[in-house]
Motif scaffolding. Structure first.
Motif, mmCIF file in Angstrom:
data_model
loop_
_atom_site.group_PDB
_atom_site.id
_atom_site.type_symbol
_atom_site.label_atom_id
_atom_site.label_comp_id
_atom_site.label_asym_id
_atom_site.label_seq_id
_atom_site.Cartn_x
_atom_site.Cartn_y
_atom_site.Cartn_z
ATOM 1 N N SER A 116 6.307 9.364 -54.104
ATOM 2 C CA SER A 116 5.373 9.003 -55.166
ATOM 3 C C SER A 116 4.070 9.783 -55.045
ATOM 4 O O SER A 116 3.532 10.283 -56.044
ATOM 5 N N ILE A 117 3.544 9.905 -53.816
ATOM 6 C CA ILE A 117 2.295 10.638 -53.586
ATOM 7 C C ILE A 117 2.466 12.107 -53.968
ATOM 8 O O ILE A 117 1.600 12.706 -54.634
ATOM 9 N N ALA A 137 -5.893 9.923 -59.949
ATOM 10 C CA ALA A 137 -4.828 10.195 -58.978
ATOM 11 C C ALA A 137 -5.180 9.643 -57.598
ATOM 12 O O ALA A 137 -4.334 9.053 -56.917
ATOM 13 N N PHE A 138 -6.436 9.821 -57.186
ATOM 14 C CA PHE A 138 -6.867 9.340 -55.877
ATOM 15 C C PHE A 138 -6.779 7.819 -55.807
ATOM 16 O O PHE A 138 -6.301 7.250 -54.819
ATOM 17 N N MET A 139 -7.230 7.152 -56.872
ATOM 18 C CA MET A 139 -7.159 5.686 -56.894
ATOM 19 C C MET A 139 -5.715 5.203 -56.951
ATOM 20 O O MET A 139 -5.358 4.199 -56.325
ATOM 21 N N ALA A 143 -3.899 2.856 -54.168
ATOM 22 C CA ALA A 143 -3.189 1.619 -54.523
ATOM 23 C C ALA A 143 -1.792 1.598 -53.913
ATOM 24 O O ALA A 143 -1.347 0.571 -53.382
ATOM 25 N N LEU A 144 -1.101 2.731 -53.971
ATOM 26 C CA LEU A 144 0.237 2.823 -53.371
ATOM 27 C C LEU A 144 0.160 2.674 -51.851
ATOM 28 O O LEU A 144 1.016 2.036 -51.234
ATOM 29 N N ILE A 149 0.999 -0.671 -46.773
ATOM 30 C CA ILE A 149 0.573 -1.339 -45.539
ATOM 31 C C ILE A 149 0.344 -2.834 -45.742
ATOM 32 O O ILE A 149 -0.133 -3.525 -44.841
ATOM 33 N N GLY A 150 0.642 -3.328 -46.964
ATOM 34 C CA GLY A 150 0.536 -4.760 -47.214
ATOM 35 C C GLY A 150 -0.875 -5.265 -47.405
ATOM 36 O O GLY A 150 -1.167 -6.423 -47.096
#
Length: 302
Positions: A116-117, A137-139, A143-144, A149-150
């Motif tokens: 995804s990244i 994109a950075f945000m 978020a991903l 990492i939960g």
């Protein structure tokens, strides 16, 4: 204009220069491939759709606004809907969601995250990587990462951290109008989207059940309340830079926003599949065209 050039790292200009090529094929190989594919995609868009629909789809999908007729662009500006044309957080959200959904079904969570990244990064470079796109994109990447990492994200913290990192690499970006508008719109969504949605639910509770009110809040919030939330923080900047605002903006956004996912998904699939099989891409382009036609005609009429 001088300050604009300074932000691009240009501090002097020369009239009537003599220009000669010193060398070629010295750029980044991967970036060169991306730019060639972008050019190829623009040519496909011109073959698939007539003007001005092809220009609109080129702007929405590839961030190229140069072919949009002046009258059409002016109509979008006068109705406060020019954000539709530009690549923004909306586009990146769709791309991130698409990559996360597809890779999540095919791979384990860790591998899906990196796919995804990489997908978001490639798309960001493909559409030009201007300030608003990089911010989105950075945000999206943060978020991903938080999901990986939960950790639940904090909108204000994420936005502030994103702006700080971007300014650390390019201090002049703080004076970029696209960055300012993108930052302000996101801040409006973070601060006011949830309160406005809750206000709508409380209002709707007077005439219907709580369950139905919450169901209604979904589409109303997405197509009207979120636009109002973003407008709260962007209106001062819009007045400062353009000298006025459109009172029709909320209504026009309400009419055209519902069809934008269809434009991006069908248009994107048309370009991608057309790169491999022209006939299939052309078929999908026919499906995307009515939504683009509707968007332009509504904006021009309003």
């Amino acid at each position: 204009y001088q300050r604009y050039l300074e932000r691009q790292g240009i501090y002097a200009s020369m009239s009537y220069p003599q220009i000669g090529v010193l060398s070629h094929d010295r750029g980044n190989f991967l970036y060169t491939l991306l730019m060639r594919y972008r050019r190829f995609s623009l040519d496909l868009a011109e073959e698939f759709w007539p003007q001005p629909e092809s220009a609109l789809l080129s702007g929405i999908l590839l961030g190229v606004e140069t072919s949009i007729p002046d009258k059409v662009y002016e109509a979008f500006q006068n109705t406060g809907t020019s954000h539709i044309i530009a690549i923004s957080g909306f586009n990146i959200t769709l791309i991130a969601g698409l990559f996360a959904s597809l890779s999540g079904r095919l791979f384990n969570p860790k591998r899906a995250f990196w796919i995804s990244i990489i997908g978001i990064t490639i798309y960001t470079l493909l559409v030009g990587a201007d300030a608003a796109v990089v911010r989105a994109a950075f945000m999206g990447g943060l978020a991903l990462f938080g999901r990986q990492i939960g950790r639940k994200g904090s909108g204000v913290n994420t936005l502030a951290f994103t702006a700080a990192v971007m300014a650390a690499f390019e201090p002049h970006i703080l004076w970029d109008i696209g960055f300012q508008l993108s930052f302000a719109a996101t801040l409006g969504l973070v601060l006011y989207a949830e309160p406005l949605t809750q206000w709508f639910i409380n209002l709707a509770n007077r005439w219907t059940t709580e369950e139905r009110a919450e169901t209604l809040a979904g589409p109303v919030g997405e197509y009207l309340l979120f636009t109002l939330a973003a407008n709260i923080t962007t209106i001062p900047l819009i007045i400062l830079y353009s000298g006025g605002i459109s009172l029709l903006s909320p209504l026009v956004n309400l009419l055209i926003l519902p069809v934008q996912p269809a434009i991006m998904i069908l248009g994107g699939l048309a370009i991608i599949s057309g790169s491999l099989f022209f006939t299939i891409g052309n078929l999908l382009a026919y499906l995307a065209w009515p939504f683009a036609y509707y968007t332009i005609r509504i904006v021009e009429w309003m």
